[in-house]
Design a protein around this motif. Structure first.
Motif, short mmCIF file in Angstrom:
data_model
loop_
_atom_site.label_atom_id
_atom_site.label_comp_id
_atom_site.label_asym_id
_atom_site.label_seq_id
_atom_site.Cartn_x
_atom_site.Cartn_y
_atom_site.Cartn_z
N PRO A 244 0.80 -1.23 0.00
CA PRO A 244 0.00 0.00 0.00
C PRO A 244 0.83 1.27 0.00
O PRO A 244 0.40 2.30 -0.52
CB PRO A 244 -0.82 -0.13 1.29
CG PRO A 244 0.00 -1.01 2.17
CD PRO A 244 0.70 -1.97 1.26
N ALA A 245 2.03 1.22 0.59
CA ALA A 245 2.89 2.41 0.65
C ALA A 245 3.86 2.39 -0.53
O ALA A 245 3.83 1.49 -1.37
CB ALA A 245 3.65 2.43 1.97
N ALA A 246 4.72 3.39 -0.57
CA ALA A 246 5.73 3.42 -1.63
C ALA A 246 6.68 2.25 -1.44
O ALA A 246 7.25 2.07 -0.35
CB ALA A 246 6.49 4.74 -1.57
N PRO A 247 6.88 1.40 -2.45
CA PRO A 247 7.78 0.24 -2.30
C PRO A 247 9.21 0.69 -2.02
O PRO A 247 9.64 1.78 -2.43
CB PRO A 247 7.67 -0.46 -3.65
CG PRO A 247 6.42 0.07 -4.28
CD PRO A 247 6.27 1.47 -3.78
N SER A 248 9.95 -0.16 -1.34
CA SER A 248 11.36 0.13 -1.10
C SER A 248 12.13 0.07 -2.41
O SER A 248 11.66 -0.50 -3.41
CB SER A 248 11.95 -0.89 -0.12
OG SER A 248 12.00 -2.18 -0.71
N LEU A 265 -2.35 -1.97 -2.58
CA LEU A 265 -3.35 -2.34 -1.59
C LEU A 265 -2.66 -3.11 -0.47
O LEU A 265 -1.64 -3.76 -0.68
CB LEU A 265 -4.43 -3.23 -2.22
CG LEU A 265 -5.26 -2.64 -3.36
CD1 LEU A 265 -6.17 -3.72 -3.94
CD2 LEU A 265 -6.08 -1.46 -2.89
N ASP A 266 -3.26 -3.06 0.73
CA ASP A 266 -2.71 -3.85 1.82
C ASP A 266 -3.12 -5.31 1.64
O ASP A 266 -3.94 -5.65 0.79
CB ASP A 266 -3.13 -3.31 3.18
CG ASP A 266 -4.64 -3.25 3.35
OD1 ASP A 266 -5.33 -4.16 2.86
OD2 ASP A 266 -5.13 -2.31 3.99
N ALA A 267 -2.55 -6.18 2.48
CA ALA A 267 -2.81 -7.61 2.35
C ALA A 267 -4.27 -7.95 2.60
O ALA A 267 -4.85 -8.81 1.93
CB ALA A 267 -1.91 -8.39 3.31
#
Length: 659
Positions: A244-248, A265-267
């Motif tokens: 859901p957030a910016a990927p590493s 999206l979150d899990a």
């Protein structure tokens, strides 16, 4: 369709079409909502507890440990200093991963919505291999709750002699160990630089043989796992990565290398969608795309009280919000509509998911969920205020009509007559007379469709398939619910007309007079009186007066050509609504105990019977005209039954091609 949904529904289709072809890779983000700390959080807390035992409270417990013991902290090393025996170590770790009395009260450390959705995927056979980087047993708990006993691999020793993966019903691989065996728990960067040879071999087999769905994993601190995926994951499977957030940076590089798809999206949300999508495919044998079946599966699951990964309220608000922004509702010029039919088609298509959700909410919902959407309907039922072509100014009403009938017919099918009453009582501005008008009187089956092709049948052709798909209603139950909705709408409108009370009193007076005239005729006939002919004439006049009043009441109902079947009942009043006659029989038997009265939808049995009789007569007049027009236009007989919207007999309609 939203791009996220498009990606998810494609994966759901692949999972259902190729059961067991995909494996899951679950990181800390999947278990985090349960209240279980991350692996690093557990290790940091253990080191802090060790420092406390030593009588110190360092600002940085990890740095203190390195300085005190000359090595970087590991689970095994820290636990050996805190708890000398294996049993004692397990007891220490259980406090982090198993429920305490306080956790039970607060509902913590339980499988999350993602775990439960994954278990549903496993139960359906769509997923058989689950690789988890977490030390907890939440996924095993969720699987067992679904009746699945998984094969659990938690250490290199478990891999020895293991059966081939494809022969196992469900396998959970704790790639970094589990809390019941502290010697297997990998957490530090050094520990995660490489795997035991047996673990590496199993991981390679999984990566080469299965597609991968990733969730809750940043990949930042797992160099060995990143390297294995880069080296062994094939291009024949599309990698799907929930984040859901910016990927590493590490995750982005790896996903780009493997041509994976990032789904923001979150899990909980992602796996919830996948589980509902697979369930929709399995239960309906639907073809891709699955937007409506998935939306309804999600709605049914949430309304039943079972957890899902996406809030039905939020999904509905999103759909309605997107529909409000439809370009057809915000034209720059309302004077020209060169492609009007195409506009209608786009509105109908854009309204489908929202209408399906409203039908599900009306059928399975309650007063609480009704509040989510009832007040939205007037916004769609109100034409644009301005100058221009009426058909363009009324485009928004097309969506309003679809919603009104989808929700209303569903509510009738569920016998939620209190909701039907609230739908009828909704109001929109009256463009011609000022003030406001009720939905029951203004939102007929042709509202918004006056200038469309096939305006009489268009709404039914759009909404009926949606209701069959959403509610799994058969043809006959759907026909009955639709016709009852129309009869109730017209009856409610008639009862609430300003003139109804006055005309009902006049009708009652004429009805009383007719009873007296009937008695006078019977008395004259019994005594062979010379006044029999006079009595008959008086009775005929009273009957005509009462019939004239009934005709006035008939005109209170705003009837167009609804989807209602009329039949020649061979009585004094020929064509009548089949549905209205059936309800009138029930009202005569049950009176005020009838659900239509007991629910508060209609005022009382007497006024309801009068209004419904007038509605049935009015519908019958249209049926009579349609039936005789067939004789005038073609050579044939007058049919005994005819549908008002299509002008067809039941036999002709049954033989007509379906949409």
């Amino acid at each position: 369709m939203h791009s996220n949904e498009d990606d998810l529904l494609t994966v759901a289709f692949s999972l259902q079409s190729n059961p067991g072809a995909y494996a899951l890779l679950l990181g800390a983000g999947v278990s985090a909502p349960s209240g279980i700390p991350t692996a690093w959080g557990v290790l940091a807390d253990l080191v802090a507890r060790l420092a406390d035992l030593a009588g110190e409270q360092p600002a940085d417990a990890i740095t203190w440990y390195e300085a005190r013991f000359g090595e970087y902290p590991t689970y095994e090393g820290v636990l050996e200093r805190i708890a000398p025996t294996q049993i004692e170590r397990q007891r220490v770790l259980r406090g982090y991963f198993e429920q305490s009395a306080e956790d039970v009260e607060t509902g913590q450390k339980l499988p999350t919505a993602a775990h439960q959705a994954i278990a549903r995927l496993a139960r359906s056979g769509a997923v058989r291999v689950i690789v988890t980087l977490n030390f907890d047993h939440l996924i095993e708990q969720a699987l067992r709750a679904e009746g699945i006993e998984p094969t659990v691999v938690a250490s290199p020793a478990d891999i020895e002699g293991m059966a081939p993966l494809h022969t196992l019903g469900c396998c959970v691989v704790h790639l970094h160990g589990d809390y019941l065996n502290p010697t297997t728990m990998l957490n530090t960067v050094t520990e995660l630089e490489s795997y035991n040879s047996r673990t590496a071999g199993l991981l390679q087999r999984i990566l080469e043989d299965y597609g991968l769905i990733v969730a809750g994993w940043s990949s930042k601190y797992d160099p060995a796992l990143r390297s294995a995926i880069a080296a062994h994951y094939p291009n024949r499977f599309t990698m799907t990565w929930f984040e859901p957030a910016a990927p590493s940076e590490e995750a982005t590089i790896l996903r780009t290398l493997k041509k994976g798809v990032h789904v923001p999206l979150d899990a909980d949300t992602g796996f919830g969608w996948l589980a509902d999508g697979v369930a929709a495919l399995n239960s309906r044998r639907s073809r891709h795309p699955l937007t409506i079946p998935v939306a309804v599966e999600t709605a049914k699951r949430e309304l039943s009280g079972r957890p899902v990964a996406i809030g039905l309220h939020d999904r509905l608000r999103q759909e309605l919000g997107d529909l409000h922004q439809l370009p057809e509702f915000h034209l720059a010029d309302y004077q020209r509509g060169t492609d009007y039919e195409s506009m209608l088609g786009r509105i109908e298509e854009a309204s489908r998911v929202s209408a399906a959700l409203l039908a599900a909410l009306a059928y399975w919902g309650d007063e609480k969920t009704d509040r989510w959407w009832l007040n939205e309907l007037p916004r769609f039922a109100t034409p644009v205020d301005g100058a221009g072509l009426v058909k363009l100014l009324s485009l928004r009403v097309v969506a309003g009509s679809i919603f009104f009938y989808a929700a209303g017919v569903a509510a009738v099918a569920a016998e939620r007559f209190d909701l039907v009453g609230r739908l009828f009582a909704l109001k929109r501005p009256d463009r011609y007379n000022g003030g406001f008008e009720s939905f029951a009187s203004s939102m007929n089956s042709e509202a918004g469709y006056e200038n469309a092709a096939n305006p009489h049948t268009r709404l039914f052709d759009v909404v009926a398939p949606l209701l069959r798909e959403s509610l799994a209603l058969g043809t006959e139950p759907l026909e009955e619910a639709w016709q009852l909705f129309e009869v109730l709408r017209l009856t409610w409108t008639t009862c609430h007309s300003p003139r109804f009370a006055e005309l009902a009193a006049e009708y009652a007076a004429q009805d009383t007079a007719l009873d007296a005239a009937d008695r006078a005729v019977a008395e004259a006939q019994r005594h062979a009186s010379m006044d029999a002919s006079t009595a008959q004439a008086t009775r005929a006049a009273v009957w005509e007066n009462r019939d004239r009043v009934l005709g006035k009441i008939c005109r209170l109902a705003p009837v167009v050509r609804p989807h209602v079947l009329t039949a020649d009942n061979r009585g004094e009043e020929r064509y009548q609504s089949v549905t209205a006659l059936r309800v009138l029989d029930d009202l005569a038997a049950e009176d005020s105990a009838h659900p239509l009265i007991a629910s508060g939808l209609l005022r009382d049995a007497d006024s309801t019977r009068l209004a419904m009789r007038a509605v049935s007569t009015r519908l019958g007049m249209i049926g009579n005209d349609l039936a005789w027009s067939r004789v005038r236009e073609t050579v044939g007989t007058v049919p005994s039954q005819i549908w008002l919207d299509s002008g067809q007999t039941p036999h002709e309609r049954a033989d007509a091609p379906t949409m």
